[in-house]
Design an enzyme around this catalytic site. Structure first.
Site, short mmCIF file in Angstrom:
data_model
loop_
_atom_site.label_atom_id
_atom_site.label_comp_id
_atom_site.label_asym_id
_atom_site.label_seq_id
_atom_site.Cartn_x
_atom_site.Cartn_y
_atom_site.Cartn_z
N GLY A 112 -1.23 -4.34 -15.41
CA GLY A 112 -1.57 -5.56 -14.71
C GLY A 112 -2.38 -5.34 -13.45
O GLY A 112 -3.02 -4.31 -13.25
N CYS A 113 -2.32 -6.33 -12.55
CA CYS A 113 -3.19 -6.37 -11.38
C CYS A 113 -2.95 -5.24 -10.39
O CYS A 113 -3.84 -4.89 -9.62
CB CYS A 113 -3.04 -7.71 -10.66
SG CYS A 113 -3.58 -9.15 -11.63
N ASN A 114 -1.76 -4.67 -10.38
CA ASN A 114 -1.47 -3.57 -9.46
C ASN A 114 -1.98 -2.23 -9.96
O ASN A 114 -2.00 -1.24 -9.23
CB ASN A 114 0.03 -3.45 -9.19
CG ASN A 114 0.84 -3.34 -10.48
OD1 ASN A 114 1.18 -4.35 -11.06
ND2 ASN A 114 1.14 -2.13 -10.94
N ALA A 115 -2.43 -2.16 -11.22
CA ALA A 115 -2.67 -0.88 -11.90
C ALA A 115 -3.78 -0.05 -11.29
O ALA A 115 -3.81 1.17 -11.45
CB ALA A 115 -2.97 -1.12 -13.38
N MET A 127 -0.98 -5.98 -6.02
CA MET A 127 0.28 -6.58 -6.44
C MET A 127 0.17 -6.97 -7.91
O MET A 127 -0.90 -7.36 -8.36
CB MET A 127 0.58 -7.84 -5.63
CG MET A 127 0.55 -7.63 -4.12
SD MET A 127 -1.12 -7.65 -3.41
CE MET A 127 -1.45 -9.40 -3.37
#
Length: 365
Positions: A142-145, A352
């Site tokens: 996801g976006c934190n990756a 995040m």
């Protein structure tokens, strides 16, 4: 103050981004998708987003957009992802002053589709990289990756001094859309955009690539340390899973996500800065994921940041929407091009995403 020595630290040597050729304003998207529900229209028009690059399905004979099958969405993920990934890599290498033949490690991140072999193998073939180039695919985080992967790439660079590693975030968010008019899908559809970002990472030592060409517009920041903060009680707050009703994967965002992330942001920063003697007020630059207006506002308030501190974050959100794992690199690129960074400045990179997770990195220019 106790900070790691920057002399041997891995550094961000260059950055490049890419977005689709087609972009739409929020109002254009509402018209194209024939959205009349006032609640959905309000979501789109009050998102702090002006335009987003997207790859939409073709219009049918009546002008309506075709409903894509999961297979068609996966093909779009692969085809558009390769196109954007290649552009981002080429732009990054131009910024770095390096050549394709200099690349020794390639790490690719994506969350908008599944394919095997992954983007790393496909881009090595597409770009003609050395067949001995080591590779890694980070899928589904996801976006934190982006920061998760940057930690791994930094580790590789430290053990291969003088060699060039690339991190490439490829997110074709329009390949993860479901159009059904519900508020669940509309929250997602109002927020995400397609894009790819690449960053070059290298540690000093060895022969290294022949980094000729024009110098980068700012000093290369050294990556000093990383930290993670997972919030297990919010494990279901952000997820991308199978939707039986639609016969495809769909993304889910809990309305409480901004407040959950904001409430834990200070603790995540304390973990990052623990033992350094630094306070939030010592940080000169903030590179924060463009998660959405409410997310950015919540983080800003909880960390005591100014609107100026997150200007690049809100600018990326305005111009491109949430670009998932690559968003923070779009913000970093704007900071690098701005010319405001000075040697010795400190910066925090922050992403995040699902987990729910907050990732951070401390950098010094």
């Amino acid at each position: 103050m106790s900070l790691p020595d920057t002399g041997a630290a891995a550094r961000l040597a260059g950055v490049g981004t890419a977005v689709p050729d087609t972009s739409y304003s929020q109002r254009e998207l509402l018209d194209l998708l024939a959205v009349s529900d006032p609640r959905v229209r309000s979501l789109f028009l009050n998102s702090a987003i002006e335009r987003r690059g997207l790859t939409l399905p073709a219009a049918g004979p009546d002008g309506s957009r075709a409903v894509e099958t999961q297979g068609e969405l996966l093909r779009k993920h692969t085809e558009q992802g390769l196109l954007l990934g290649r552009r981002a890599v080429e732009n990054c290498l131009a910024d770095t002053g390096a050549r394709l033949s200099d690349v020794r490690h390639l790490c690719c991140v994506t969350s908008t589709g599944f394919l095997t072999p992954g983007f790393s193998a496909l881009l090595i073939k597409e770009l003609g990289l050395d067949v001995g180039c080591s590779r890694l695919d980070v899928v589904g985080m996801g976006c934190n990756a982006g920061l998760n992967a940057l930690g791994a790439v930094t580790g590789w660079a430290r053990t291969h001094p003088g060699e060039l590693a690339l991190l490439v975030c490829v997110e074709v968010c329009s390949a993860a859309y479901v159009f059904d008019g519900t508020m669940r899908s509309s929250v997602v559809n109002s927020l995400f955009g397609d894009g790819a970002a690449a960053v070059a990472v290298t540690a000093p030592g060895g022969g290294g690539p022949d980094a000729g060409g024009a110098p980068t517009p700012t000093p290369a920041p050294a990556l000093l340390r990383f930290s993670s903060r997972i919030i297990p009680e919010a494990v279901d707050a952000m997820r991308y899973d199978w939707d039986e009703g639609h016969g495809k994967f769909s993304f889910w965002l809990d309305p409480q996500v901004p407040y959950v992330v904001g409430a834990h942001a200070e603790g995540a920063l304390e973990r990052l800065l623990h033992g350094t003697g630094l306070l939030a007020s010592d940080i000169d630059h903030w590179v924060v994921h463009s998660g959405g207006k409410k997310v950015v506002d919540s983080v800003r308030v909880n960390l005591g940041l100014t609107r100026h501190d997150v200007r690049h974050t809100t600018g990326v959100l305005r111009d491109h929407g949430n670009l998932s794992s690559g968003s923070f690199l779009f913000s970093y690129q704007r900071l690098a091009a701005e010319g405001s960074v000075r040697p010795g400045d400190l910066g925090v990179l922050m992403t995040m995403g699902p987990g729910s997770t907050i990732e951070m990195a401390l950098a010094r220019w």
